[in-house]
Design a protein around this motif. Sequence first.
Motif, PDB file in Angstrom:
ATOM      1  N   UNK A 159       0.807  -1.221   0.000  1.00  0.00           N
ATOM      2  CA  UNK A 159       0.000   0.000   0.000  1.00  0.00           C
ATOM      3  C   UNK A 159       0.838   1.270   0.000  1.00  0.00           C
ATOM      4  N   UNK A 160       2.095   1.170   0.409  1.00  0.00           N
ATOM      5  CA  UNK A 160       2.943   2.359   0.487  1.00  0.00           C
ATOM      6  C   UNK A 160       3.701   2.642  -0.800  1.00  0.00           C
ATOM      7  N   UNK A 161       3.507   1.814  -1.826  1.00  0.00           N
ATOM      8  CA  UNK A 161       4.284   1.972  -3.065  1.00  0.00           C
ATOM      9  C   UNK A 161       3.644   3.029  -3.964  1.00  0.00           C
ATOM     10  N   UNK A 168      -1.594   8.816   1.376  1.00  0.00           N
ATOM     11  CA  UNK A 168      -2.103   8.823   0.006  1.00  0.00           C
ATOM     12  C   UNK A 168      -1.989   7.430  -0.622  1.00  0.00           C
ATOM     13  N   UNK A 169      -0.992   6.663  -0.197  1.00  0.00           N
ATOM     14  CA  UNK A 169      -0.885   5.287  -0.670  1.00  0.00           C
ATOM     15  C   UNK A 169      -2.055   4.453  -0.199  1.00  0.00           C
ATOM     16  N   UNK A 170      -2.433   4.616   1.060  1.00  0.00           N
ATOM     17  CA  UNK A 170      -3.571   3.874   1.599  1.00  0.00           C
ATOM     18  C   UNK A 170      -4.872   4.314   0.939  1.00  0.00           C
ATOM     19  N   UNK A 171      -5.048   5.607   0.770  1.00  0.00           N
ATOM     20  CA  UNK A 171      -6.263   6.109   0.117  1.00  0.00           C
ATOM     21  C   UNK A 171      -6.373   5.540  -1.290  1.00  0.00           C
ATOM     22  N   UNK A 172      -5.235   5.421  -1.979  1.00  0.00           N
ATOM     23  CA  UNK A 172      -5.238   4.870  -3.337  1.00  0.00           C
ATOM     24  C   UNK A 172      -5.697   3.418  -3.335  1.00  0.00           C
ATOM     25  N   UNK A 434      -0.243   2.486  -8.804  1.00  0.00           N
ATOM     26  CA  UNK A 434      -0.085   1.068  -8.448  1.00  0.00           C
ATOM     27  C   UNK A 434      -1.012   0.636  -7.321  1.00  0.00           C
ATOM     28  N   UNK A 435      -1.235   1.511  -6.337  1.00  0.00           N
ATOM     29  CA  UNK A 435      -2.125   1.173  -5.230  1.00  0.00           C
ATOM     30  C   UNK A 435      -3.558   0.964  -5.697  1.00  0.00           C
TER      31      UNK A 435
END
Length: 501
Positions: A159-161, A168-172, A434-435
């Motif tokens: 999720x952090x990629x 924002x990675x998690x939201x994605x 990617x997320x």
Amino acid sequence: MIDNFLAGSLALFGDPFSILIFVFGVIGGMLFGAIPGVSMLTLAAILLPFTANFDPAQGVMLFAVIYCTGTYGGAITAILFNIPGAPENAPTAFDGYPMTRNGQSGKAVGAAVLCSAIGGVTSAVIMMMATEPLANWAISNIGPPEIFALVFFGLAVASSVGGRTIWKGWISVLCGLLIATVGQDPVGGINRYNFGFADLAAGIAFVPAILGFFAVSEIFVQAEKKAIGKYVAPELSFDFPTILELWLNKIAVVRSIFVGFFCGILPGIGATLAAFMGYGEAVRWSKNKEEFGKGKLEGVISSETANNAATGAAMIPLLALGLPGGAMTALMVGVFQMHDLEPGPMVFYNSPDLIWIVFAAMFYANLSILFIGLIETKTILYLLKIPFQFLAPMILLLSSIGSYIGRGLVLDVMIMFGAGIIGFLLRRSGYSIPGIVLGIILGKIGEQNFAQGMQMVHYDIVEYLSRPICLLLIVAGLLTLLTGVYRACLLYTSDAADEGL
């Protein structure tokens, strides 16, 4: 095993027609795997009726070869143009395309060729050694709860990629999971979030979404740079990874082989989850997590090793127990049935020649990736010399055809362009493409297996978590999330202190 393998090799290459089928499968798999939207499944579906005229061994062997080379083929367009040829090549684009933009296209493609061959050959060898015992272990110990836990762990790790911040990675990822809910409820089959469109009852198709978020959004990004005079064409590079670079990534290769093989033997999962898990584990164990998504060689190596390692493993539940591990192996069941055969334990006793011809063909098909891939690489890299004003319309045309051909719906083309516009805006705001793709692809797998797992335990969450493998993976995923929060808080505190100074 060696005697059986040699006998299978002699049977494979002792017949000119079998050699012709083998060569056709190698080249056809690579070509169809590299064409966006027109995957190896398209070629296999077209060829299925014709296999009725082949020997059973030739028919199954053709599909096995297409499976091996088709999984690799999609990596080329993922690296050069940010267009994954199939969902299992999506993680390859995370770092492969940034490497192309950084003038390292040859190194990225070379790594994909070498690691695809390494992952595939190793997987084929393990498949020959341990098909029946591994299949029995997977079926007796791995069920829907474990598969859901594996998906949860993969989402937590990756999720952090690609995001500007961990939030924002998690939201994605959550946006991707939300998109994956469009379609039907996996338990009751009730339509949800389809906005009255009957064509959305089956959900958002993977291919249009991937092409939109990757290919179309990239075209918009580069077009914007072209308009303001900041566009820089990718540099042509023929430098392959050095032996030292490969040696420095040896742990990533070995780890991805194990991850890919483990995911491959799980019925219904296959190479897609293997690629994401291989990439996610590379991120999790790296000391420089922030470098992923910006052109890190380890990302390409991990993804391509894992998805090709899953090909041999996916044959294990098919041949040992008659359970297809994915769409391609499901088509192979059709080949067996056309010849009045049933895959499963008895096929080892009734048709051992067939089994070992298929094993030998998969071994040599993965070796052919190495030789044919290296030969074709320089020719393929010249595509980067095409000027952007000619290349962009070609990519959009191919992407539109690829989106439409899957289900024959204009709606899928509209979804592709809609995803492209949304992806363009999100990339400008620092969110992770990617997320989002990770959430879309793994969301449906995770939800379906969670629902099936809860039905198995009669909706008793305690019994659900009492399964050791399931509990271990969920706890590991939660620890990963908490570690990410802790690091983000430390970074925020450090930045605040610097501003105060």
